[in-house]
Motif scaffolding. Sequence first.
Motif, PDB file in Angstrom:
ATOM      1  N   ARG A  49       0.163  -5.360 -12.694  1.00 21.18           N
ATOM      2  CA  ARG A  49       1.322  -6.113 -13.197  1.00 21.18           C
ATOM      3  C   ARG A  49       0.824  -6.993 -14.344  1.00 21.18           C
ATOM      4  NH1 ARG A  49       5.796  -9.409  -9.607  1.00 21.18           N
ATOM      5  NH2 ARG A  49       7.075 -10.147 -11.358  1.00 21.18           N
ATOM      6  N   PRO A  50       0.790  -6.418 -15.550  1.00 28.07           N
ATOM      7  CA  PRO A  50       0.262  -7.165 -16.692  1.00 28.07           C
ATOM      8  C   PRO A  50       1.228  -8.215 -17.241  1.00 28.07           C
ATOM      9  CG  PRO A  50       0.934  -4.959 -17.342  1.00 28.07           C
ATOM     10  CD  PRO A  50       1.080  -5.017 -15.873  1.00 28.07           C
ATOM     11  N   GLN A  51       2.518  -8.036 -17.002  1.00 30.07           N
ATOM     12  CA  GLN A  51       3.525  -8.994 -17.448  1.00 30.07           C
ATOM     13  C   GLN A  51       4.513  -9.239 -16.310  1.00 30.07           C
ATOM     14  OE1 GLN A  51       5.207  -8.237 -21.412  1.00 30.07           O
ATOM     15  NE2 GLN A  51       3.668  -6.623 -21.703  1.00 30.07           N
ATOM     16  N   ASP A  52       5.271 -10.312 -16.439  1.00 25.31           N
ATOM     17  CA  ASP A  52       6.173 -10.713 -15.356  1.00 25.31           C
ATOM     18  C   ASP A  52       7.126  -9.599 -14.946  1.00 25.31           C
ATOM     19  OD1 ASP A  52       9.101 -12.695 -15.045  1.00 25.31           O
ATOM     20  OD2 ASP A  52       7.495 -12.539 -13.562  1.00 25.31           O
ATOM     21  N   ARG A  53       7.612  -8.837 -15.934  1.00 21.08           N
ATOM     22  CA  ARG A  53       8.632  -7.837 -15.625  1.00 21.08           C
ATOM     23  C   ARG A  53       8.147  -6.420 -15.896  1.00 21.08           C
ATOM     24  NH1 ARG A  53      13.326 -10.588 -18.998  1.00 21.08           N
ATOM     25  NH2 ARG A  53      11.514 -11.220 -20.188  1.00 21.08           N
ATOM     26  N   GLN A  54       6.837  -6.204 -15.766  1.00 18.48           N
ATOM     27  CA  GLN A  54       6.262  -4.891 -15.977  1.00 18.48           C
ATOM     28  C   GLN A  54       5.350  -4.555 -14.809  1.00 18.48           C
ATOM     29  OE1 GLN A  54       3.434  -4.559 -19.190  1.00 18.48           O
ATOM     30  NE2 GLN A  54       3.960  -2.425 -19.570  1.00 18.48           N
ATOM     31  N   PHE A  55       5.531  -3.359 -14.257  1.00 21.52           N
ATOM     32  CA  PHE A  55       4.761  -2.930 -13.096  1.00 21.52           C
ATOM     33  C   PHE A  55       4.321  -1.502 -13.358  1.00 21.52           C
ATOM     34  CE2 PHE A  55       2.953  -3.804  -9.273  1.00 21.52           C
ATOM     35  CZ  PHE A  55       3.583  -3.444  -8.096  1.00 21.52           C
ATOM     36  N   ILE A  56       3.020  -1.237 -13.211  1.00 25.37           N
ATOM     37  CA  ILE A  56       2.471   0.062 -13.570  1.00 25.37           C
ATOM     38  C   ILE A  56       1.779   0.677 -12.363  1.00 25.37           C
ATOM     39  CG2 ILE A  56       0.802   1.262 -15.037  1.00 25.37           C
ATOM     40  CD1 ILE A  56       1.308  -0.940 -17.138  1.00 25.37           C
ATOM     41  N   LEU A  57       2.011   1.939 -12.151  1.00 22.69           N
ATOM     42  CA  LEU A  57       1.351   2.703 -11.083  1.00 22.69           C
ATOM     43  C   LEU A  57       0.417   3.707 -11.736  1.00 22.69           C
ATOM     44  CD1 LEU A  57       1.304   3.296  -7.967  1.00 22.69           C
ATOM     45  CD2 LEU A  57       2.935   5.117  -8.456  1.00 22.69           C
ATOM     46  N   SER A  58      -0.825   3.758 -11.255  1.00 24.05           N
ATOM     47  CA  SER A  58      -1.813   4.600 -11.904  1.00 24.05           C
ATOM     48  C   SER A  58      -2.622   5.387 -10.891  1.00 24.05           C
ATOM     49  CB  SER A  58      -2.788   3.739 -12.735  1.00 24.05           C
ATOM     50  OG  SER A  58      -2.097   2.968 -13.683  1.00 24.05           O
ATOM     51  N   SER A  59      -3.230   6.446 -11.412  1.00 26.48           N
ATOM     52  CA  SER A  59      -4.220   7.198 -10.646  1.00 26.48           C
ATOM     53  C   SER A  59      -5.237   7.768 -11.615  1.00 26.48           C
ATOM     54  CB  SER A  59      -3.568   8.321  -9.856  1.00 26.48           C
ATOM     55  OG  SER A  59      -4.546   9.125  -9.218  1.00 26.48           O
ATOM     56  N   LYS A  60      -6.482   7.824 -11.212  1.00 34.05           N
ATOM     57  CA  LYS A  60      -7.504   8.419 -12.065  1.00 34.05           C
ATOM     58  C   LYS A  60      -7.535   9.930 -11.894  1.00 34.05           C
ATOM     59  CE  LYS A  60     -10.518   4.363 -12.167  1.00 34.05           C
ATOM     60  NZ  LYS A  60     -11.862   3.818 -11.839  1.00 34.05           N
ATOM     61  N   LYS A  61      -7.278  10.400 -10.663  1.00 29.45           N
ATOM     62  CA  LYS A  61      -7.300  11.836 -10.392  1.00 29.45           C
ATOM     63  C   LYS A  61      -6.219  12.172  -9.378  1.00 29.45           C
ATOM     64  CE  LYS A  61     -12.180  12.947 -11.236  1.00 29.45           C
ATOM     65  NZ  LYS A  61     -13.414  13.542 -10.649  1.00 29.45           N
ATOM     66  N   LEU A  62      -5.215  12.890  -9.799  1.00 29.88           N
ATOM     67  CA  LEU A  62      -4.102  13.218  -8.929  1.00 29.88           C
ATOM     68  C   LEU A  62      -4.472  14.290  -7.905  1.00 29.88           C
ATOM     69  CD1 LEU A  62      -1.145  13.286 -11.467  1.00 29.88           C
ATOM     70  CD2 LEU A  62      -1.369  11.756  -9.500  1.00 29.88           C
ATOM     71  N   LEU A  63      -3.877  14.162  -6.727  1.00 29.20           N
ATOM     72  CA  LEU A  63      -4.002  15.151  -5.673  1.00 29.20           C
ATOM     73  C   LEU A  63      -2.660  15.863  -5.495  1.00 29.20           C
ATOM     74  CD1 LEU A  63      -5.730  12.854  -3.019  1.00 29.20           C
ATOM     75  CD2 LEU A  63      -6.857  14.357  -4.667  1.00 29.20           C
ATOM     76  N   LEU A  64      -2.691  17.039  -4.878  1.00 33.12           N
ATOM     77  CA  LEU A  64      -1.440  17.739  -4.597  1.00 33.12           C
ATOM     78  C   LEU A  64      -0.500  16.864  -3.773  1.00 33.12           C
ATOM     79  CD1 LEU A  64      -2.650  21.361  -3.709  1.00 33.12           C
ATOM     80  CD2 LEU A  64      -1.322  20.669  -5.730  1.00 33.12           C
ATOM     81  N   SER A  65      -1.064  16.094  -2.846  1.00 30.29           N
ATOM     82  CA  SER A  65      -0.266  15.264  -1.947  1.00 30.29           C
ATOM     83  C   SER A  65       0.383  14.077  -2.652  1.00 30.29           C
ATOM     84  CB  SER A  65      -1.140  14.759  -0.802  1.00 30.29           C
ATOM     85  OG  SER A  65      -2.245  14.043  -1.304  1.00 30.29           O
TER      86      SER A  65
END
Lengths: 112, 111
Positions: free
Chosen positions: B68-84
């Motif tokens: 959450r770099p800013q009050d109204r910004q939310f980021i979801l990340s992954s370095k390596k995605l899985l099938l699941s």
Amino acid sequence: QKEVEQNSGPLSVPEGAIASLNCTYSDRVSQSFFWYRQYSGKSPELIMSIYSNGDKEDGRFTAQLNKASQYVSLLIRDSQPSDSATYLCAVMPYTGGFKTIFGAGTRLFVKA
Amino acid sequence: SQTIHQWPATLVQPVGSPLSLECTVEGTSNPNLYWYRQAAGRGLQLLFYSVGIGQISSEVPQNLSASRPQDRQFILSSKKLLLSDSGFYLCASKSGVHEQFFGPGTRLTVL
């Protein structure tokens, strides 16, 4: 043990009938209760909130809360095919809390 | 009233690739923000929530992270995605003491 329980359905009702959706919760001190509607492929949409025992009506929707029995229900009067969706019951354990606990949802089909 | 934006709306990614999903909120300040995942035909799984800038709580240990770099910004990340990791990712916002509102969601397919 799940914290918010709903019958997964599907619940099928004819057009014009009353659809009754039920939900029970395990945390006796829960304070805030919500019903969300989720159409297939879409995000949940809040349709009703209820905070005190009794009934709350909004158009064709009535939410009913009984804290002593730990259940909350949603009645949809004059059901329409457009009401066909999954209905999620949600409970906030205490007012101002961070988390809302969601049930798995009940699928409703309204037959024309 | 608040408006929640999410992008992209749909995403198809290969296994092992990185991921970044973004959520922004308009019309409110200092909201609680949430990331949920919904697998096909299943209920909502809370992944992360945040009560303020830089404050992240994780609900489920997995290969995802949130920021959450800013009050109204939310980021979801992954370095390596899985099938699941395939599913419908929903950002939600709660201002005040009661209702939580959802964004339109991102449908992720990992192949």
